[in-house]
Scaffold this motif. Structure first.
Motif, PDB file in Angstrom:
ATOM      1  N   ARG A 364       0.867  -1.184   0.000  1.00  0.00           N
ATOM      2  CA  ARG A 364       0.000   0.000   0.000  1.00  0.00           C
ATOM      3  C   ARG A 364       0.898   1.226   0.000  1.00  0.00           C
ATOM      4  NH1 ARG A 364      -1.483  -2.487   4.883  1.00  0.00           N
ATOM      5  NH2 ARG A 364      -3.688  -2.598   4.323  1.00  0.00           N
ATOM      6  N   TYR A 365       0.434   2.318  -0.590  1.00  0.00           N
ATOM      7  CA  TYR A 365       1.283   3.507  -0.725  1.00  0.00           C
ATOM      8  C   TYR A 365       1.283   4.385   0.516  1.00  0.00           C
ATOM      9  CZ  TYR A 365       2.520   2.630  -5.542  1.00  0.00           C
ATOM     10  OH  TYR A 365       3.049   2.088  -6.676  1.00  0.00           O
ATOM     11  N   GLY A 366       0.412   4.127   1.448  1.00  0.00           N
ATOM     12  CA  GLY A 366       0.417   4.900   2.696  1.00  0.00           C
ATOM     13  C   GLY A 366      -0.114   3.994   3.786  1.00  0.00           C
ATOM     14  N   PRO A 371      -4.631  -1.481   0.321  1.00  0.00           N
ATOM     15  CA  PRO A 371      -3.523  -2.121  -0.388  1.00  0.00           C
ATOM     16  C   PRO A 371      -3.762  -2.144  -1.894  1.00  0.00           C
ATOM     17  CG  PRO A 371      -4.529  -3.631   1.215  1.00  0.00           C
ATOM     18  CD  PRO A 371      -5.359  -2.387   1.205  1.00  0.00           C
ATOM     19  N   VAL A 372      -2.753  -1.800  -2.654  1.00  0.00           N
ATOM     20  CA  VAL A 372      -2.845  -1.866  -4.117  1.00  0.00           C
ATOM     21  C   VAL A 372      -2.656  -3.321  -4.543  1.00  0.00           C
ATOM     22  CG1 VAL A 372      -1.808  -1.076  -6.269  1.00  0.00           C
ATOM     23  CG2 VAL A 372      -1.945   0.470  -4.329  1.00  0.00           C
ATOM     24  N   VAL A 373      -1.754  -4.002  -3.858  1.00  0.00           N
ATOM     25  CA  VAL A 373      -1.576  -5.448  -4.055  1.00  0.00           C
ATOM     26  C   VAL A 373      -1.800  -6.075  -2.690  1.00  0.00           C
ATOM     27  CG1 VAL A 373       0.058  -7.259  -4.669  1.00  0.00           C
ATOM     28  CG2 VAL A 373       0.073  -5.095  -5.924  1.00  0.00           C
ATOM     29  N   GLY A 390      -5.621  -5.259 -16.300  1.00  0.00           N
ATOM     30  CA  GLY A 390      -6.488  -4.714 -15.259  1.00  0.00           C
ATOM     31  C   GLY A 390      -6.829  -3.284 -15.602  1.00  0.00           C
ATOM     32  N   ALA A 391      -7.866  -2.790 -14.953  1.00  0.00           N
ATOM     33  CA  ALA A 391      -8.287  -1.412 -15.211  1.00  0.00           C
ATOM     34  C   ALA A 391      -7.185  -0.454 -14.801  1.00  0.00           C
ATOM     35  CB  ALA A 391      -9.558  -1.132 -14.413  1.00  0.00           C
ATOM     36  N   SER A 392      -7.290   0.761 -15.260  1.00  0.00           N
ATOM     37  CA  SER A 392      -6.317   1.774 -14.884  1.00  0.00           C
ATOM     38  C   SER A 392      -6.325   1.922 -13.360  1.00  0.00           C
ATOM     39  CB  SER A 392      -6.713   3.084 -15.558  1.00  0.00           C
ATOM     40  OG  SER A 392      -5.643   3.954 -15.491  1.00  0.00           O
ATOM     41  N   GLY A 393      -5.139   1.908 -12.784  1.00  0.00           N
ATOM     42  CA  GLY A 393      -5.029   2.049 -11.327  1.00  0.00           C
ATOM     43  C   GLY A 393      -5.191   0.737 -10.581  1.00  0.00           C
ATOM     44  N   ALA A 394      -5.289  -0.380 -11.298  1.00  0.00           N
ATOM     45  CA  ALA A 394      -5.498  -1.673 -10.627  1.00  0.00           C
ATOM     46  C   ALA A 394      -4.247  -2.149  -9.897  1.00  0.00           C
ATOM     47  CB  ALA A 394      -5.923  -2.730 -11.661  1.00  0.00           C
TER      48      ALA A 394
HETATM   49  N1  ATP Z   1       3.774   6.888  -5.740  1.00  0.00           N
HETATM   50  C1  ATP Z   1       2.502   6.691  -5.438  1.00  0.00           C
HETATM   51  N2  ATP Z   1       1.960   7.232  -4.329  1.00  0.00           N
HETATM   52  C2  ATP Z   1       0.681   7.032  -3.994  1.00  0.00           C
HETATM   53  N3  ATP Z   1      -0.172   6.273  -4.724  1.00  0.00           N
HETATM   54  C3  ATP Z   1       0.292   5.723  -5.839  1.00  0.00           C
HETATM   55  C4  ATP Z   1       1.641   5.885  -6.263  1.00  0.00           C
HETATM   56  N4  ATP Z   1       1.827   5.200  -7.407  1.00  0.00           N
HETATM   57  C5  ATP Z   1       0.630   4.627  -7.694  1.00  0.00           C
HETATM   58  N5  ATP Z   1      -0.271   4.928  -6.754  1.00  0.00           N
HETATM   59  C6  ATP Z   1      -1.683   4.477  -6.708  1.00  0.00           C
HETATM   60  O1  ATP Z   1      -1.668   3.064  -6.666  1.00  0.00           O
HETATM   61  C7  ATP Z   1      -2.696   2.546  -7.487  1.00  0.00           C
HETATM   62  C8  ATP Z   1      -2.100   1.573  -8.497  1.00  0.00           C
HETATM   63  O2  ATP Z   1      -1.236   2.301  -9.359  1.00  0.00           O
HETATM   64  P1  ATP Z   1      -0.488   1.574 -10.562  1.00  0.00           P
HETATM   65  O3  ATP Z   1       0.297   2.607 -11.273  1.00  0.00           O
HETATM   66  O4  ATP Z   1       0.217   0.405 -10.041  1.00  0.00           O
HETATM   67  O5  ATP Z   1      -1.719   1.085 -11.417  1.00  0.00           O
HETATM   68  P2  ATP Z   1      -1.738   0.578 -12.928  1.00  0.00           P
HETATM   69  O6  ATP Z   1      -2.657  -0.567 -12.958  1.00  0.00           O
HETATM   70  O7  ATP Z   1      -0.362   0.378 -13.449  1.00  0.00           O
HETATM   71  O8  ATP Z   1      -2.410   1.820 -13.640  1.00  0.00           O
HETATM   72  P3  ATP Z   1      -2.292   2.319 -15.182  1.00  0.00           P
HETATM   73  O9  ATP Z   1      -2.845   1.233 -16.045  1.00  0.00           O
HETATM   74  O10 ATP Z   1      -3.134   3.550 -15.225  1.00  0.00           O
HETATM   75  O11 ATP Z   1      -0.836   2.607 -15.443  1.00  0.00           O
HETATM   76  C9  ATP Z   1      -3.383   3.726  -8.114  1.00  0.00           C
HETATM   77  O12 ATP Z   1      -4.555   4.003  -7.361  1.00  0.00           O
HETATM   78  C10 ATP Z   1      -2.396   4.857  -7.981  1.00  0.00           C
HETATM   79  O13 ATP Z   1      -3.047   6.073  -7.824  1.00  0.00           O
END
Ligand code: ATP
Length: 599
Positions: A364-366, A371-373, A390-394
Motif C-alpha cells: 500500500r502507498y500509505g 492495499p494496491v496489491v 487490469g483497469a487503470s489504477g489496478a
Molecule cells: N507513488 C505513489 N503514491 C501514492 N499512490 C500511488 C503511487 N503510485 C501509484 N499509486 C496508486 O496506486 C494505485 C495503483 O497504481 P499503478 O500505477 O500500479 O496502477 P496501474 O494498474 O499500473 O495503472 P495504469 O494502467 O493507469 O498505469 C493507483 O490508485 C495509484 O493512484
C-alpha cells in the motif's frame, strides 16, 4: 485467505550461499604454506603450557609433602619450582607472538593482493563503474580477517595445549578425578560446537545487513539530486530506514545467541569445579590427599576454565567474523584457480526454482491507504509468458515494481530463480531481471553505447541480430549505424521505446518485465517486439495495454481489486466477467495510440 494466482510452486530456492569449503581451503593453504612457522608456534605453545601441566602436581606436592607435613622449606621449594615453570611459560608466550606474526602477516598480504587484483580487473572492464565504497569495505575486511585469524589461532592452540596439559596433570594426580572433569568439559565443548553453524548463519546475516545498509546509503547519497528531483525522498528514506532496522535486528539476534556461549562455559568450566567440590569427601575417602584435591581444583580453575572461556569467546566472536568476512572476500574477489562455487552468477540462484515466486505479496502507498496489491501469491515457471491486465489504477505497475525489487513489499516475499530479492544488491538484481518502463531512457552517446548498456561485451553481430529480431534495423540505419550519436530529444517516444527494448533484449537477465514499454508503438511493431521477447530464452512478463498482448501471452493475470484471476485468455473469457468487461472495453476503444515514428 491467500489470494493465489498461479500454478502450485516448485520447491523453493537454494537460499543464500553459506561459508563453504572455500574458507577452510584458504585457511588450510595459508597454514600449509607456512609450515615452519606453524611448527614453531606449536613448539612454543607446548612450552607455554608447562605451568598448566605442572601447577596442580607441584601444588599437591607442596601441600602434602611440605606445608601439611610441617616442612615449610619443602613446600616453598615446590612453589618455587612452579614459579620457575611460570617464568619459562612467560618467555614462551612472547615467542608465540613472533611465530604468530610469521603465519598471519603473509596471509594478510595474500588477501590484500587478491583484493587489489580483483579491483584492477573490475576497473578495467568496459562496464566499470567507480566504487570507492566497495574498495574501502574490502580493505577493512582484509584487516578484520587478519585480526580475527590471529585471534582464532591463538585461542584454538591455547585451548588445545592448556586443556591438554591440565587433563594430563589431572590424569597424573588421579584418573578418576580426570574423568570427573573431562566429562562435563566435553559436554560444554560439544554444545558450543553444535551451536556454531547457527551462530555463523546469524553472523552472516548481520554482515550482509551491514553491506546492504552501506550500499543503500551510498546509492542514496550519490543520487540525492535525482531523488529530490523525482520526489522520491520519502521512499528512499524508508528504504534506508528499513535496512538500518534489519541490521539492528540481526545484531540483537546475534547478541541473544551469545547465551549459548554462557551455557557451554557453565557446563565445561564451572560444572567440573562444582563436581570436584561435591565429590571431595568421597575422593578423600578413596585415599586422595588434600593436596591432590587442591591441585585438581587448581587445574580446573587456572587451566581449563580460562582456556575454555578464551575459546568460546574467541571462536564465538572473532572466529565467526573470520569465517563470514573471509567468505565475503573470497566471493567478491574470485581468482581464476578458485572452484566455481565462489564465482559465477549471483549466489543462491537455483535454476530448478520458478523464475518468479511471489508469496503473500502486499503493498500500500500509505499506512492508511488500501492495499494496491493484497496477499498475492504467484508462481511463474522459467519460460513463462505472462500478461498482466487490469483497469487503470489496478496496480499493474506496482506489481511490476514489486517483482523487479524496485518496491519493497510491506508483507510477503519475492524470489527470482530461488533468490530472495530483498537480500540482493543492485548488481545481482541487474543480472536476474530487467524492467522496461513506459518512459524509455535513451542517453546522449552512440547508438551502440545505448544498446550495449546492459551487456557491454556484446559484439556487433549480436547487436545487429537483436535489432533484426525487434524490427529496429531500419531505425538504426536511419540514425547512422551503431557508431552514430543519438540525440534523445530528436527521437519520437516510439523510437526511444524501440532502442530501450533492444537494450533490454540484449541484457543477460533471464527475466524481462515490460511495463507498458511498447505503448507508443503501433500494434504491428508491438507484436514484433513482444514476439521477439517471447522467443528469447527466459521468462517474460508484459504489463499489457492492448488485448493483443493478452492473447499472445501463455497466461494472463487479471488484477481486479482483491480478486485477481489467472488463466489463459480463453479461460478468463469463460469464467471472469471482469475480464470480459475489460476485453469489451479494449475492443471498443476507437483508436490505438500514436505509432512509432517521429512525432
Ligand atoms: N507513488 C505513489 N503514491 C501514492 N499512490 C500511488 C503511487 N503510485 C501509484 N499509486 C496508486 O496506486 C494505485 C495503483 O497504481 P499503478 O500505477 O500500479 O496502477 P496501474 O494498474 O499500473 O495503472 P495504469 O494502467 O493507469 O498505469 C493507483 O490508485 C495509484 O493512484
Amino acid at each position: 485467505m491467500s489470494r493465489r494466482a498461479g500454478s502450485p510452486a516448485a520447491p523453493g530456492g537454494a537460499g543464500q550461499g553459506r561459508p563453504d569449503a572455500g574458507v577452510g581451503r584458504v585457511t588450510w593453504q595459508a597454514l600449509r604454506a607456512r609450515r615452519a612457522a606453524v611448527a614453531r608456534l606449536a613448539g612454543w605453545s607446548a612450552v607455554e603450557a608447562l605451568p598448566a601441566l605442572l601447577s596442580g602436581l607441584l601444588v599437591a606436592r607442596a601441600v602434602d609433602h611440605g606445608f601439611l607435613a610441617g616442612r615449610l622449606g619443602v613446600g616453598l621449594g615446590w612453589l618455587a619450582a612452579l614459579a620457575g615453570a611460570v617464568l619459562v611459560g612467560a618467555v614462551a608466550t612472547g615467542r608465540t607472538y613472533r611465530s604468530l606474526g610469521a603465519v598471519v602477516e603473509p596471509f594478510r598480504d595474500d588477501l590484500a593482493a587478491r583484493v587489489v587484483r580483483a579491483a584492477l580487473a573490475g576497473a578495467t572492464r568496459p562496464d566499470a563503474r567507480p566504487d570507492g565504497a566497495a574498495a574501502a569495505r574490502l580493505t577493512h575486511q582484509v584487516e578484520l580477517v587478519r585480526d580475527t585469524f590471529a585471534g582464532l589461532l591463538m585461542v584454538t592452540r591455547g585451548f588445545l595445549f592448556a586443556a591438554g596439559a591440565a587433563l594430563l596433570g589431572l590424569l597424573a594426580l588421579d584418573p578418576v578425578v580426570a574423568a570427573l572433569v573431562a566429562a562435563p568439559l566435553v559436554a560444554g565443548v560439544a554444545v558450543f560446537l553444535a551451536a556454531l553453524p547457527a551462530m555463523a548463519g546469524q553472523q552472516r546475516r548481520y554482515v550482509r545487513a551491514g553491506e546492504e545498509l552501506s550500499r543503500s546509503a551510498a546509492t542514496a547519497l550519490a543520487g540525492h539530486r535525482d531523488v529530490r528531483a523525482c520526489g522520491a525522498a520519502e521512499r528512499v528514506v524508508a528504504d534506508v530506514g528499513r535496512r538500518v532496522a534489519a541490521q539492528a535486528a540481526a545484531e540483537r539476534t546475534l547478541a541473544r545467541m551469545s547465551a549459548v556461549r554462557s551455557l557451554s562455559l557453565g557446563l565445561g568450566g564451572w560444572l567440573p569445579l562444582a563436581i570436584l567440590l561435591l565429590a571431595a569427601p568421597w575422593l578423600v575417602g578413596r585415599g586422595l590427599t588434600a593436596g591432590a584435591v587442591l591441585g585438581a581444583l587448581i587445574y580446573v580453575s587456572t587451566g581449563l576454565q580460562p582456556a575454555l572461556h578464551a575459546l568460546v569467546q574467541g571462536v564465538g566472536g572473532g572466529g565467526l567474523r573470520y569465517v563470514v568476512t573471509l567468505d565475503r572476500i573470497l566471493r567478491t574477489c574470485p581468482e581464476p584457480g578458485d572452484p566455481p562455487a565462489t564465482a559465477g552468477p549471483p549466489t543462491g540462484v537455483d535454476e530448478s526454482a520458478p523464475a518468479v515466486r511471489a508469496r503473500g505479496l502486499t503493498f500500500r502507498y500509505g499506512a492508511a491507504a488500501r492495499p494496491v496489491v493484497a496477499d498475492l501469491t504467484l508462481s511463474l515457471p522459467t519460460g513463462d509468458h505472462l500478461a498482466v491486465v487490469g483497469a487503470s489504477g489496478a496496480g499493474k505497475s506496482t506489481l511490476a515494481a514489486l517483482l523487479s525489487g524496485l518496491l519493497p513489499p510491506q508483507a510477503g516475499t519475492v524470489r527470482l530463480a530461488g533468490v530472495e530479492i530483498s537480500a540482493r544488491g543492485p548488481g545481482e538484481l541487474a543480472r536476474l531481471r530487467v524492467l522496461l518502463p513506459q518512459e524509455a531512457y535513451v542517453f546522449t552517446g552512440s547508438l551502440g553505447d545505448n544498446l550495449r548498456y546492459l551487456r557491454p561485451d556484446a559484439d556487433d553481430a549480436t547487436v545487429v541480430a537483436a535489432l533484426d529480431a525487434l524490427g529496429v534495423r531500419a531505425l538504426a540505419a536511419r540514425i547512422g549505424g551503431l557508431a552514430a550519436p543519438v540525440a534523445p530529444d530528436a527521437l519520437s517516444a516510439g523510437e526511444r521505446q524501440l532502442i530501450a527494448a533492444a537494450r533490454a533484449y540484449l541484457s543477460p537477465a533471464p527475466l524481462v518485465i515490460l511495463d507498458e514499454a511498447t505503448c507508443h508503438l503501433d500494434p504491428a511493431a508491438e507484436a514484433v517486439v513482444e514476439d521477439a521477447f517471447a522467443d528469447r530464452p527466459g521468462t517474460l512478463v508484459v504489463i499489457a495495454h492492448r488485448i493483443s498482448s493478452a492473447v499472445r501471452a501463455r497466461r494472463v493475470l487479471l488484477l481486479d481489486g482483491d480478486r485477481p484471476a489467472l488463466g489463459t485468455h480463453e479461460e478468463l473469457l469463460a469464467r471472469s466477467a471482469a475480464y470480459r468487461d475489460l476485453v469489451g472495453h479494449w475492443d471498443a476503444r476507437p483508436a490505438e495510440r500514436a505509432p512509432a515514428g517521429r512525432g
